[in-house]
Write an enzyme that holds these catalytic residues in place. Structure first.
Site, PDB file in Angstrom:
ATOM      1  N   TYR A  10       0.819  -1.216   0.000  1.00 31.88           N
ATOM      2  CA  TYR A  10       0.000   0.000   0.000  1.00 31.88           C
ATOM      3  C   TYR A  10       0.861   1.278   0.000  1.00 31.88           C
ATOM      4  O   TYR A  10       0.798   2.081  -0.946  1.00 31.88           O
ATOM      5  CB  TYR A  10      -0.922  -0.054   1.218  1.00 31.88           C
ATOM      6  CG  TYR A  10      -1.752   1.170   1.497  1.00 31.88           C
ATOM      7  CD1 TYR A  10      -2.440   1.832   0.486  1.00 31.88           C
ATOM      8  CD2 TYR A  10      -1.885   1.640   2.807  1.00 31.88           C
ATOM      9  CE1 TYR A  10      -3.216   2.938   0.766  1.00 31.88           C
ATOM     10  CE2 TYR A  10      -2.668   2.735   3.101  1.00 31.88           C
ATOM     11  CZ  TYR A  10      -3.321   3.389   2.085  1.00 31.88           C
ATOM     12  OH  TYR A  10      -4.087   4.477   2.372  1.00 31.88           O
ATOM     13  N   GLY A  35       2.009  -8.011  -1.331  1.00 34.64           N
ATOM     14  CA  GLY A  35       2.001  -6.961  -2.350  1.00 34.64           C
ATOM     15  C   GLY A  35       1.282  -7.419  -3.613  1.00 34.64           C
ATOM     16  O   GLY A  35       0.924  -8.592  -3.762  1.00 34.64           O
ATOM     17  N   PHE A  71       9.776  -1.235   2.900  1.00 34.56           N
ATOM     18  CA  PHE A  71       8.342  -1.290   3.244  1.00 34.56           C
ATOM     19  C   PHE A  71       7.879  -2.718   3.517  1.00 34.56           C
ATOM     20  O   PHE A  71       6.690  -2.946   3.704  1.00 34.56           O
ATOM     21  CB  PHE A  71       7.488  -0.742   2.083  1.00 34.56           C
ATOM     22  CG  PHE A  71       7.836   0.660   1.699  1.00 34.56           C
ATOM     23  CD1 PHE A  71       7.246   1.733   2.347  1.00 34.56           C
ATOM     24  CD2 PHE A  71       8.771   0.917   0.719  1.00 34.56           C
ATOM     25  CE1 PHE A  71       7.579   3.035   2.012  1.00 34.56           C
ATOM     26  CE2 PHE A  71       9.111   2.211   0.367  1.00 34.56           C
ATOM     27  CZ  PHE A  71       8.518   3.269   1.012  1.00 34.56           C
ATOM     28  N   THR A 115       6.649   3.263  12.694  1.00 29.97           N
ATOM     29  CA  THR A 115       5.236   3.301  13.066  1.00 29.97           C
ATOM     30  C   THR A 115       5.017   4.017  14.398  1.00 29.97           C
ATOM     31  O   THR A 115       5.917   4.033  15.261  1.00 29.97           O
ATOM     32  CB  THR A 115       4.707   1.854  13.206  1.00 29.97           C
ATOM     33  OG1 THR A 115       3.411   1.877  13.803  1.00 29.97           O
ATOM     34  CG2 THR A 115       5.587   1.001  14.105  1.00 29.97           C
ATOM     35  N   TYR A 139       4.936  -6.341  17.164  1.00 31.10           N
ATOM     36  CA  TYR A 139       5.058  -5.514  15.958  1.00 31.10           C
ATOM     37  C   TYR A 139       5.857  -4.248  16.265  1.00 31.10           C
ATOM     38  O   TYR A 139       6.865  -3.937  15.616  1.00 31.10           O
ATOM     39  CB  TYR A 139       3.662  -5.161  15.422  1.00 31.10           C
ATOM     40  CG  TYR A 139       3.681  -4.087  14.361  1.00 31.10           C
ATOM     41  CD1 TYR A 139       4.304  -4.306  13.145  1.00 31.10           C
ATOM     42  CD2 TYR A 139       3.089  -2.843  14.592  1.00 31.10           C
ATOM     43  CE1 TYR A 139       4.344  -3.311  12.175  1.00 31.10           C
ATOM     44  CE2 TYR A 139       3.116  -1.849  13.628  1.00 31.10           C
ATOM     45  CZ  TYR A 139       3.744  -2.083  12.429  1.00 31.10           C
ATOM     46  OH  TYR A 139       3.793  -1.107  11.474  1.00 31.10           O
ATOM     47  N   LYS A 143       9.839  -2.953  15.124  1.00 35.69           N
ATOM     48  CA  LYS A 143      10.118  -1.663  14.456  1.00 35.69           C
ATOM     49  C   LYS A 143      11.095  -0.825  15.282  1.00 35.69           C
ATOM     50  O   LYS A 143      11.990  -0.183  14.733  1.00 35.69           O
ATOM     51  CB  LYS A 143       8.811  -0.900  14.236  1.00 35.69           C
ATOM     52  CG  LYS A 143       7.915  -1.532  13.170  1.00 35.69           C
ATOM     53  CD  LYS A 143       8.502  -1.309  11.797  1.00 35.69           C
ATOM     54  CE  LYS A 143       7.627  -1.842  10.697  1.00 35.69           C
ATOM     55  NZ  LYS A 143       8.181  -1.580   9.360  1.00 35.69           N
ATOM     56  N   PHE A 167       1.584   7.395  11.405  1.00 36.56           N
ATOM     57  CA  PHE A 167       0.420   7.180  12.252  1.00 36.56           C
ATOM     58  C   PHE A 167      -0.579   6.388  11.387  1.00 36.56           C
ATOM     59  O   PHE A 167      -0.227   5.329  10.909  1.00 36.56           O
ATOM     60  CB  PHE A 167      -0.037   8.506  12.868  1.00 36.56           C
ATOM     61  CG  PHE A 167       0.834   8.837  14.069  1.00 36.56           C
ATOM     62  CD1 PHE A 167       2.208   9.042  13.914  1.00 36.56           C
ATOM     63  CD2 PHE A 167       0.328   8.863  15.350  1.00 36.56           C
ATOM     64  CE1 PHE A 167       3.052   9.260  15.017  1.00 36.56           C
ATOM     65  CE2 PHE A 167       1.149   9.099  16.464  1.00 36.56           C
ATOM     66  CZ  PHE A 167       2.504   9.299  16.291  1.00 36.56           C
ATOM     67  N   LEU A 188      -9.680   0.732   9.823  1.00 27.97           N
ATOM     68  CA  LEU A 188     -11.012   1.319   9.996  1.00 27.97           C
ATOM     69  C   LEU A 188     -11.615   1.877   8.700  1.00 27.97           C
ATOM     70  O   LEU A 188     -12.749   1.545   8.359  1.00 27.97           O
ATOM     71  CB  LEU A 188     -10.949   2.431  11.053  1.00 27.97           C
ATOM     72  CG  LEU A 188     -12.268   3.179  11.266  1.00 27.97           C
ATOM     73  CD1 LEU A 188     -13.343   2.236  11.789  1.00 27.97           C
ATOM     74  CD2 LEU A 188     -12.072   4.348  12.220  1.00 27.97           C
ATOM     75  N   PHE A 206     -14.898  -0.700  18.072  1.00 30.48           N
ATOM     76  CA  PHE A 206     -14.213  -1.336  19.195  1.00 30.48           C
ATOM     77  C   PHE A 206     -14.128  -0.375  20.385  1.00 30.48           C
ATOM     78  O   PHE A 206     -13.130   0.313  20.556  1.00 30.48           O
ATOM     79  CB  PHE A 206     -12.806  -1.783  18.776  1.00 30.48           C
ATOM     80  CG  PHE A 206     -12.785  -2.814  17.678  1.00 30.48           C
ATOM     81  CD1 PHE A 206     -13.709  -3.848  17.646  1.00 30.48           C
ATOM     82  CD2 PHE A 206     -11.814  -2.765  16.682  1.00 30.48           C
ATOM     83  CE1 PHE A 206     -13.667  -4.812  16.639  1.00 30.48           C
ATOM     84  CE2 PHE A 206     -11.759  -3.723  15.677  1.00 30.48           C
ATOM     85  CZ  PHE A 206     -12.702  -4.746  15.638  1.00 30.48           C
TER      86      PHE A 206
HETATM   87  N1  UFG Z   1     -11.549   0.155  14.623  1.00 30.62           N
HETATM   88  C1  UFG Z   1     -12.839  -0.212  14.891  1.00 30.62           C
HETATM   89  N2  UFG Z   1     -13.386  -1.213  14.137  1.00 30.62           N
HETATM   90  C2  UFG Z   1     -12.700  -1.852  13.143  1.00 30.62           C
HETATM   91  C3  UFG Z   1     -11.370  -1.457  12.890  1.00 30.62           C
HETATM   92  C4  UFG Z   1     -10.824  -0.450  13.662  1.00 30.62           C
HETATM   93  O1  UFG Z   1     -13.497   0.336  15.775  1.00 30.62           O
HETATM   94  O2  UFG Z   1     -13.254  -2.768  12.506  1.00 30.62           O
HETATM   95  C5  UFG Z   1     -10.948   1.230  15.420  1.00 30.62           C
HETATM   96  C6  UFG Z   1      -9.736   0.786  16.215  1.00 30.62           C
HETATM   97  O3  UFG Z   1     -10.123   0.287  17.459  1.00 30.62           O
HETATM   98  C7  UFG Z   1      -8.927   2.060  16.309  1.00 30.62           C
HETATM   99  C8  UFG Z   1      -9.284   2.810  15.029  1.00 30.62           C
HETATM  100  O4  UFG Z   1     -10.475   2.219  14.538  1.00 30.62           O
HETATM  101  O5  UFG Z   1      -9.359   2.821  17.372  1.00 30.62           O
HETATM  102  C9  UFG Z   1      -8.225   2.690  13.960  1.00 30.62           C
HETATM  103  O6  UFG Z   1      -7.902   1.319  13.805  1.00 30.62           O
HETATM  104  P1  UFG Z   1      -6.985   0.770  12.643  1.00 30.62           P
HETATM  105  O7  UFG Z   1      -6.940  -0.731  12.804  1.00 30.62           O
HETATM  106  O8  UFG Z   1      -7.424   1.321  11.356  1.00 30.62           O
HETATM  107  O9  UFG Z   1      -5.568   1.403  12.955  1.00 30.62           O
HETATM  108  P2  UFG Z   1      -4.694   1.357  14.292  1.00 30.62           P
HETATM  109  O10 UFG Z   1      -4.750   2.724  14.872  1.00 30.62           O
HETATM  110  O11 UFG Z   1      -5.043   0.238  15.177  1.00 30.62           O
HETATM  111  O12 UFG Z   1      -3.289   0.954  13.684  1.00 30.62           O
HETATM  112  C10 UFG Z   1      -2.420   1.890  13.152  1.00 30.62           C
HETATM  113  C11 UFG Z   1      -1.553   1.219  12.093  1.00 30.62           C
HETATM  114  C12 UFG Z   1      -0.694   0.164  12.728  1.00 30.62           C
HETATM  115  C13 UFG Z   1       0.073   0.779  13.848  1.00 30.62           C
HETATM  116  C14 UFG Z   1      -0.844   1.440  14.837  1.00 30.62           C
HETATM  117  C15 UFG Z   1      -0.088   2.139  15.892  1.00 30.62           C
HETATM  118  O13 UFG Z   1      -2.346   0.654  11.091  1.00 30.62           O
HETATM  119  O14 UFG Z   1       0.199  -0.362  11.777  1.00 30.62           O
HETATM  120  O15 UFG Z   1      -1.647   2.399  14.177  1.00 30.62           O
HETATM  121  O16 UFG Z   1      -0.695   1.925  17.117  1.00 30.62           O
HETATM  122  F1  UFG Z   1       0.781  -0.156  14.518  1.00 30.62           F
END
Ligand code: UFG
Length: 327
Positions: A10, A35, A71, A115, A139, A143, A167, A188, A206
Protein backbone atom coordinates in the site's frame (compact mmCIF):
# COMPACT_ATOMS: atom_id res chain seq x y z
CA UNK A 1 18.67 4.70 -8.32
CA UNK A 2 16.44 3.68 -5.41
CA UNK A 3 15.74 0.08 -4.41
CA UNK A 4 12.17 -0.06 -3.06
CA UNK A 5 11.85 -3.18 -0.96
CA UNK A 6 8.21 -4.09 -0.47
CA UNK A 7 7.22 -1.53 -3.09
CA UNK A 8 4.14 -3.49 -4.21
CA UNK A 9 2.27 -2.87 -0.96
CA UNK A 10 0.00 0.00 0.00
CA UNK A 11 2.49 2.69 1.07
CA UNK A 12 5.32 1.33 -1.12
CA UNK A 13 3.23 1.53 -4.29
CA UNK A 14 2.37 5.15 -3.53
CA UNK A 15 6.06 5.91 -3.06
CA UNK A 16 6.77 4.22 -6.43
CA UNK A 17 4.10 6.43 -7.99
CA UNK A 18 5.82 9.50 -6.51
CA UNK A 19 9.24 8.25 -7.71
CA UNK A 20 7.84 7.79 -11.23
CA UNK A 21 6.30 11.27 -11.12
CA UNK A 22 9.70 12.66 -10.11
CA UNK A 23 11.44 10.64 -12.89
CA UNK A 24 13.55 9.02 -10.19
CA UNK A 25 15.05 5.71 -11.37
CA UNK A 26 14.01 2.89 -9.07
CA UNK A 27 13.52 -0.85 -8.82
CA UNK A 28 10.98 -2.74 -6.72
CA UNK A 29 11.96 -5.89 -4.83
CA UNK A 30 8.88 -7.62 -3.43
CA UNK A 31 8.01 -11.26 -2.64
CA UNK A 32 4.35 -10.54 -3.58
CA UNK A 33 3.18 -12.36 -0.46
CA UNK A 34 1.09 -9.31 0.48
CA UNK A 35 2.00 -6.96 -2.35
CA UNK A 36 0.28 -6.75 -5.74
CA UNK A 37 1.98 -6.82 -9.12
CA UNK A 38 -0.67 -4.42 -10.51
CA UNK A 39 0.20 -1.87 -7.81
CA UNK A 40 3.60 -1.24 -9.43
CA UNK A 41 2.77 -1.32 -13.10
CA UNK A 42 5.18 1.17 -14.61
CA UNK A 43 7.99 0.37 -12.17
CA UNK A 44 10.50 -2.43 -12.78
CA UNK A 45 9.90 -5.35 -10.40
CA UNK A 46 12.08 -8.20 -9.15
CA UNK A 47 10.14 -10.89 -7.28
CA UNK A 48 12.23 -12.02 -4.32
CA UNK A 49 12.48 -12.13 -0.55
CA UNK A 50 14.82 -9.98 1.56
CA UNK A 51 15.39 -12.89 3.92
CA UNK A 52 17.34 -14.57 1.10
CA UNK A 53 20.83 -13.02 1.24
CA UNK A 54 21.73 -14.23 -2.25
CA UNK A 55 18.74 -12.48 -3.83
CA UNK A 56 19.48 -9.23 -2.01
CA UNK A 57 23.20 -9.33 -2.84
CA UNK A 58 22.49 -10.09 -6.50
CA UNK A 59 19.99 -7.20 -6.82
CA UNK A 60 22.37 -4.74 -5.14
CA UNK A 61 25.30 -5.86 -7.30
CA UNK A 62 23.30 -5.71 -10.54
CA UNK A 63 21.52 -2.41 -9.98
CA UNK A 64 23.84 -0.53 -7.60
CA UNK A 65 21.20 1.65 -5.90
CA UNK A 66 22.46 4.61 -3.88
CA UNK A 67 19.51 4.34 -1.47
CA UNK A 68 17.27 1.55 -0.18
CA UNK A 69 13.71 2.17 1.02
CA UNK A 70 12.10 -0.54 3.12
CA UNK A 71 8.34 -1.29 3.24
CA UNK A 72 8.43 -5.09 3.38
CA UNK A 73 7.02 -5.55 6.86
CA UNK A 74 4.17 -7.45 8.48
CA UNK A 75 1.90 -4.78 9.99
CA UNK A 76 -0.82 -6.34 12.13
CA UNK A 77 -0.55 -5.67 15.83
CA UNK A 78 -2.91 -8.52 16.82
CA UNK A 79 -1.20 -11.06 14.57
CA UNK A 80 2.17 -10.06 16.02
CA UNK A 81 0.93 -11.08 19.48
CA UNK A 82 -0.33 -14.45 18.18
CA UNK A 83 2.68 -15.17 15.97
CA UNK A 84 5.67 -13.09 17.08
CA UNK A 85 8.17 -15.35 15.29
CA UNK A 86 6.73 -14.25 11.94
CA UNK A 87 7.36 -10.61 12.93
CA UNK A 88 10.89 -11.16 14.18
CA UNK A 89 11.80 -13.15 11.04
CA UNK A 90 10.38 -10.69 8.57
CA UNK A 91 10.56 -7.30 10.25
CA UNK A 92 13.86 -7.73 12.10
CA UNK A 93 15.87 -10.56 10.53
CA UNK A 94 14.80 -9.44 7.03
CA UNK A 95 16.12 -5.92 7.67
CA UNK A 96 19.35 -7.29 9.14
CA UNK A 97 19.96 -9.34 5.98
CA UNK A 98 19.24 -6.27 3.88
CA UNK A 99 21.53 -3.99 5.90
CA UNK A 100 24.34 -6.54 5.87
CA UNK A 101 24.09 -6.80 2.09
CA UNK A 102 24.03 -2.99 1.86
CA UNK A 103 27.17 -2.82 4.00
CA UNK A 104 28.96 -5.29 1.74
CA UNK A 105 27.86 -3.36 -1.37
CA UNK A 106 28.67 0.04 0.20
CA UNK A 107 25.08 1.33 -0.08
CA UNK A 108 24.89 3.94 2.65
CA UNK A 109 21.39 5.44 2.62
CA UNK A 110 18.27 3.83 4.05
CA UNK A 111 14.68 5.07 4.42
CA UNK A 112 12.69 2.99 6.87
CA UNK A 113 8.91 2.66 7.39
CA UNK A 114 8.43 2.86 11.11
CA UNK A 115 5.24 3.30 13.07
CA UNK A 116 3.40 5.08 15.87
CA UNK A 117 3.41 1.66 17.54
CA UNK A 118 6.98 2.33 18.75
CA UNK A 119 5.48 4.66 21.38
CA UNK A 120 2.97 2.28 22.96
CA UNK A 121 0.46 3.87 25.34
CA UNK A 122 1.00 7.63 24.97
CA UNK A 123 1.91 9.75 27.99
CA UNK A 124 0.77 12.88 26.16
CA UNK A 125 -0.55 13.96 22.76
CA UNK A 126 0.40 15.19 20.26
CA UNK A 127 3.28 12.72 20.34
CA UNK A 128 6.58 14.30 19.40
CA UNK A 129 9.97 12.68 18.88
CA UNK A 130 10.93 13.23 22.54
CA UNK A 131 8.09 10.98 23.69
CA UNK A 132 9.45 7.78 25.31
CA UNK A 133 9.33 4.68 23.14
CA UNK A 134 7.71 1.73 24.87
CA UNK A 135 5.94 -0.57 22.38
CA UNK A 136 3.09 -2.75 23.60
CA UNK A 137 3.25 -5.39 20.85
CA UNK A 138 5.85 -7.54 19.10
CA UNK A 139 5.06 -5.51 15.96
CA UNK A 140 6.12 -2.28 17.67
CA UNK A 141 9.07 -4.09 19.29
CA UNK A 142 10.45 -5.17 15.91
CA UNK A 143 10.12 -1.66 14.46
CA UNK A 144 11.84 -0.08 17.47
CA UNK A 145 14.57 -2.74 17.34
CA UNK A 146 15.26 -1.76 13.71
CA UNK A 147 15.37 1.94 14.63
CA UNK A 148 17.99 1.09 17.28
CA UNK A 149 19.90 -1.11 14.84
CA UNK A 150 19.93 1.79 12.39
CA UNK A 151 21.41 4.15 14.98
CA UNK A 152 24.19 1.67 15.72
CA UNK A 153 24.83 0.96 12.01
CA UNK A 154 25.22 4.67 11.40
CA UNK A 155 27.81 5.06 14.17
CA UNK A 156 29.71 1.89 13.28
CA UNK A 157 29.35 1.58 9.50
CA UNK A 158 28.23 4.99 8.27
CA UNK A 159 24.84 3.85 6.95
CA UNK A 160 22.64 6.92 7.33
CA UNK A 161 18.89 6.53 7.63
CA UNK A 162 15.57 8.28 8.00
CA UNK A 163 12.89 6.39 9.95
CA UNK A 164 9.38 7.65 9.22
CA UNK A 165 6.90 6.76 11.94
CA UNK A 166 3.54 6.66 10.24
CA UNK A 167 0.42 7.18 12.25
CA UNK A 168 -2.72 5.99 10.38
CA UNK A 169 -1.90 5.74 6.69
CA UNK A 170 -5.09 6.24 4.68
CA UNK A 171 -6.62 7.43 1.41
CA UNK A 172 -5.31 6.71 -2.08
CA UNK A 173 -3.53 8.64 -4.82
CA UNK A 174 -6.30 10.22 -6.93
CA UNK A 175 -6.29 9.10 -10.55
CA UNK A 176 -3.49 6.54 -10.11
CA UNK A 177 -5.52 3.34 -9.86
CA UNK A 178 -3.70 2.26 -6.72
CA UNK A 179 -5.06 1.93 -3.20
CA UNK A 180 -5.33 -0.10 -0.04
CA UNK A 181 -5.74 -3.87 -0.44
CA UNK A 182 -4.85 -5.89 2.65
CA UNK A 183 -5.89 -9.46 3.26
CA UNK A 184 -7.37 -9.55 5.80
CA UNK A 185 -8.37 -5.89 5.92
CA UNK A 186 -8.36 -4.74 9.53
CA UNK A 187 -8.13 -0.97 9.13
CA UNK A 188 -11.01 1.32 10.00
CA UNK A 189 -11.49 3.41 6.84
CA UNK A 190 -11.48 0.53 4.32
CA UNK A 191 -13.62 -1.61 6.63
CA UNK A 192 -16.18 1.19 7.03
CA UNK A 193 -16.27 1.77 3.26
CA UNK A 194 -16.53 -1.94 2.45
CA UNK A 195 -19.33 -2.26 5.04
CA UNK A 196 -21.16 0.64 3.34
CA UNK A 197 -20.74 -1.20 0.03
CA UNK A 198 -22.09 -4.40 1.61
CA UNK A 199 -18.84 -6.24 0.85
CA UNK A 200 -18.03 -7.10 4.49
CA UNK A 201 -20.23 -7.65 7.57
CA UNK A 202 -21.31 -4.57 9.53
CA UNK A 203 -18.48 -2.69 11.17
CA UNK A 204 -17.93 -3.26 14.88
CA UNK A 205 -16.84 -0.14 16.74
CA UNK A 206 -14.21 -1.34 19.19
CA UNK A 207 -15.14 0.40 22.45
CA UNK A 208 -17.30 3.39 23.32
CA UNK A 209 -16.06 4.07 26.84
CA UNK A 210 -12.68 5.65 26.11
CA UNK A 211 -11.69 8.93 27.72
CA UNK A 212 -12.31 10.87 24.49
CA UNK A 213 -15.03 13.40 23.56
CA UNK A 214 -17.38 10.78 22.07
CA UNK A 215 -16.00 7.68 23.84
CA UNK A 216 -14.43 6.12 20.73
CA UNK A 217 -10.70 5.98 19.92
CA UNK A 218 -9.01 8.98 18.33
CA UNK A 219 -6.43 8.45 15.58
CA UNK A 220 -4.37 10.64 13.29
CA UNK A 221 -5.21 9.77 9.67
CA UNK A 222 -2.44 10.80 7.31
CA UNK A 223 -2.90 10.64 3.55
CA UNK A 224 -0.75 8.00 1.89
CA UNK A 225 0.31 10.46 -0.84
CA UNK A 226 1.58 12.82 1.87
CA UNK A 227 3.52 9.90 3.33
CA UNK A 228 4.93 9.22 -0.13
CA UNK A 229 6.15 12.80 -0.45
CA UNK A 230 7.88 12.49 2.91
CA UNK A 231 9.93 9.61 1.47
CA UNK A 232 11.12 11.75 -1.41
CA UNK A 233 12.11 14.50 1.03
CA UNK A 234 13.94 11.92 3.15
CA UNK A 235 15.77 10.75 0.03
CA UNK A 236 16.84 14.31 -0.80
CA UNK A 237 17.92 14.86 2.82
CA UNK A 238 20.15 11.78 2.80
CA UNK A 239 21.59 12.60 -0.62
CA UNK A 240 22.45 16.07 0.68
CA UNK A 241 24.47 14.33 3.42
CA UNK A 242 21.84 15.07 6.08
CA UNK A 243 22.21 13.18 9.35
CA UNK A 244 20.16 10.15 10.42
CA UNK A 245 16.76 11.03 11.77
CA UNK A 246 13.49 9.55 13.07
CA UNK A 247 10.39 11.62 12.29
CA UNK A 248 6.75 11.28 13.34
CA UNK A 249 4.28 11.63 10.50
CA UNK A 250 0.64 12.41 11.00
CA UNK A 251 -1.98 14.60 9.42
CA UNK A 252 -2.05 16.71 12.57
CA UNK A 253 -5.63 16.21 13.68
CA UNK A 254 -7.24 13.50 15.75
CA UNK A 255 -10.46 11.91 14.48
CA UNK A 256 -12.66 9.55 16.46
CA UNK A 257 -14.06 6.29 15.10
CA UNK A 258 -17.52 7.87 15.10
CA UNK A 259 -16.23 10.87 13.12
CA UNK A 260 -14.70 8.53 10.54
CA UNK A 261 -18.00 6.65 10.18
CA UNK A 262 -19.85 9.97 9.72
CA UNK A 263 -17.31 11.02 7.13
CA UNK A 264 -17.74 7.77 5.16
CA UNK A 265 -21.52 8.33 5.26
CA UNK A 266 -21.20 11.93 4.00
CA UNK A 267 -18.76 11.01 1.24
CA UNK A 268 -20.52 7.87 0.03
CA UNK A 269 -24.10 8.98 0.57
CA UNK A 270 -24.68 5.55 2.17
CA UNK A 271 -25.16 4.30 5.69
CA UNK A 272 -22.29 2.43 7.31
CA UNK A 273 -23.96 -0.53 9.01
CA UNK A 274 -22.30 -0.81 12.40
CA UNK A 275 -22.66 -2.03 15.96
CA UNK A 276 -20.84 -1.20 19.18
CA UNK A 277 -18.57 -3.81 20.69
CA UNK A 278 -15.86 -4.27 23.29
CA UNK A 279 -12.49 -2.56 23.22
CA UNK A 280 -9.84 -4.21 21.06
CA UNK A 281 -6.97 -5.20 23.35
CA UNK A 282 -3.95 -2.92 23.05
CA UNK A 283 -5.75 0.07 21.48
CA UNK A 284 -4.66 3.35 23.12
CA UNK A 285 -7.45 5.93 23.51
CA UNK A 286 -5.66 8.61 21.47
CA UNK A 287 -2.77 8.58 19.03
CA UNK A 288 -2.04 11.93 17.48
CA UNK A 289 1.31 12.94 16.01
CA UNK A 290 3.24 16.12 16.25
CA UNK A 291 4.86 16.39 12.81
CA UNK A 292 6.62 19.66 13.61
CA UNK A 293 10.11 18.20 13.40
CA UNK A 294 9.80 16.89 9.84
CA UNK A 295 8.05 20.13 8.90
CA UNK A 296 10.92 22.24 10.15
CA UNK A 297 13.79 19.96 9.08
CA UNK A 298 12.55 18.64 5.73
CA UNK A 299 9.83 21.17 4.86
CA UNK A 300 7.13 18.49 4.73
CA UNK A 301 3.49 19.65 4.87
CA UNK A 302 0.47 17.39 4.58
CA UNK A 303 -1.63 18.43 1.58
CA UNK A 304 -4.70 16.45 2.59
CA UNK A 305 -5.84 17.12 6.14
CA UNK A 306 -9.58 17.20 5.69
CA UNK A 307 -10.95 13.81 6.72
CA UNK A 308 -13.68 13.96 4.04
CA UNK A 309 -11.05 14.47 1.36
CA UNK A 310 -8.94 11.56 2.64
CA UNK A 311 -12.03 9.34 2.86
CA UNK A 312 -13.24 10.44 -0.59
CA UNK A 313 -9.97 9.27 -2.17
CA UNK A 314 -10.32 5.93 -0.37
CA UNK A 315 -13.95 5.76 -1.47
CA UNK A 316 -13.07 6.28 -5.14
CA UNK A 317 -10.55 3.43 -4.96
CA UNK A 318 -12.71 0.94 -3.02
CA UNK A 319 -15.93 1.60 -4.90
CA UNK A 320 -14.10 1.03 -8.22
CA UNK A 321 -12.18 -1.97 -6.77
CA UNK A 322 -14.45 -3.61 -4.20
CA UNK A 323 -12.24 -6.71 -4.29
CA UNK A 324 -9.03 -4.71 -4.38
CA UNK A 325 -6.63 -5.54 -7.19
CA UNK A 326 -8.65 -8.69 -8.00
CA UNK A 327 -11.55 -6.47 -9.17
N1 UFG B 1 -11.55 0.15 14.62
C1 UFG B 1 -12.84 -0.21 14.89
N2 UFG B 1 -13.39 -1.21 14.14
C2 UFG B 1 -12.70 -1.85 13.14
C3 UFG B 1 -11.37 -1.46 12.89
C4 UFG B 1 -10.82 -0.45 13.66
O1 UFG B 1 -13.50 0.34 15.77
O2 UFG B 1 -13.25 -2.77 12.51
C5 UFG B 1 -10.95 1.23 15.42
C6 UFG B 1 -9.74 0.79 16.22
O3 UFG B 1 -10.12 0.29 17.46
C7 UFG B 1 -8.93 2.06 16.31
C8 UFG B 1 -9.28 2.81 15.03
O4 UFG B 1 -10.48 2.22 14.54
O5 UFG B 1 -9.36 2.82 17.37
C9 UFG B 1 -8.22 2.69 13.96
O6 UFG B 1 -7.90 1.32 13.81
P1 UFG B 1 -6.99 0.77 12.64
O7 UFG B 1 -6.94 -0.73 12.80
O8 UFG B 1 -7.42 1.32 11.36
O9 UFG B 1 -5.57 1.40 12.96
P2 UFG B 1 -4.69 1.36 14.29
O10 UFG B 1 -4.75 2.72 14.87
O11 UFG B 1 -5.04 0.24 15.18
O12 UFG B 1 -3.29 0.95 13.68
C10 UFG B 1 -2.42 1.89 13.15
C11 UFG B 1 -1.55 1.22 12.09
C12 UFG B 1 -0.69 0.16 12.73
C13 UFG B 1 0.07 0.78 13.85
C14 UFG B 1 -0.84 1.44 14.84
C15 UFG B 1 -0.09 2.14 15.89
O13 UFG B 1 -2.35 0.65 11.09
O14 UFG B 1 0.20 -0.36 11.78
O15 UFG B 1 -1.65 2.40 14.18
O16 UFG B 1 -0.70 1.92 17.12
F1 UFG B 1 0.78 -0.16 14.52
Amino acid sequence: MVLVVGGAGYVGSHVCHALRAASEPHLVLDNLEKGHRQAVEGSPLVVGDIRDPNTVKRVLAEHMPDTVMHFAACIEVGESVRDPAKYYWNNLYGVLVLLEAMREASVERFVFSSTAAVFGEPHYVPIDENHPTCPTSPYGDTKLAVERMLRAFDVAYGIRSVALRYFNASGAQPGANIGEDHDPETHLIPRAILAALGRVPPLVVFGTDYDTPDGTCVRDYVHVSDLARAHLLALAHLRADGPSRAFNLGGGEGRSVREVIESVERVSGRKVPHSFGDRRPGDPARLVASSKLIQSELGWRPRFVDIDEIVSHAWVWHSAHPEGYRS
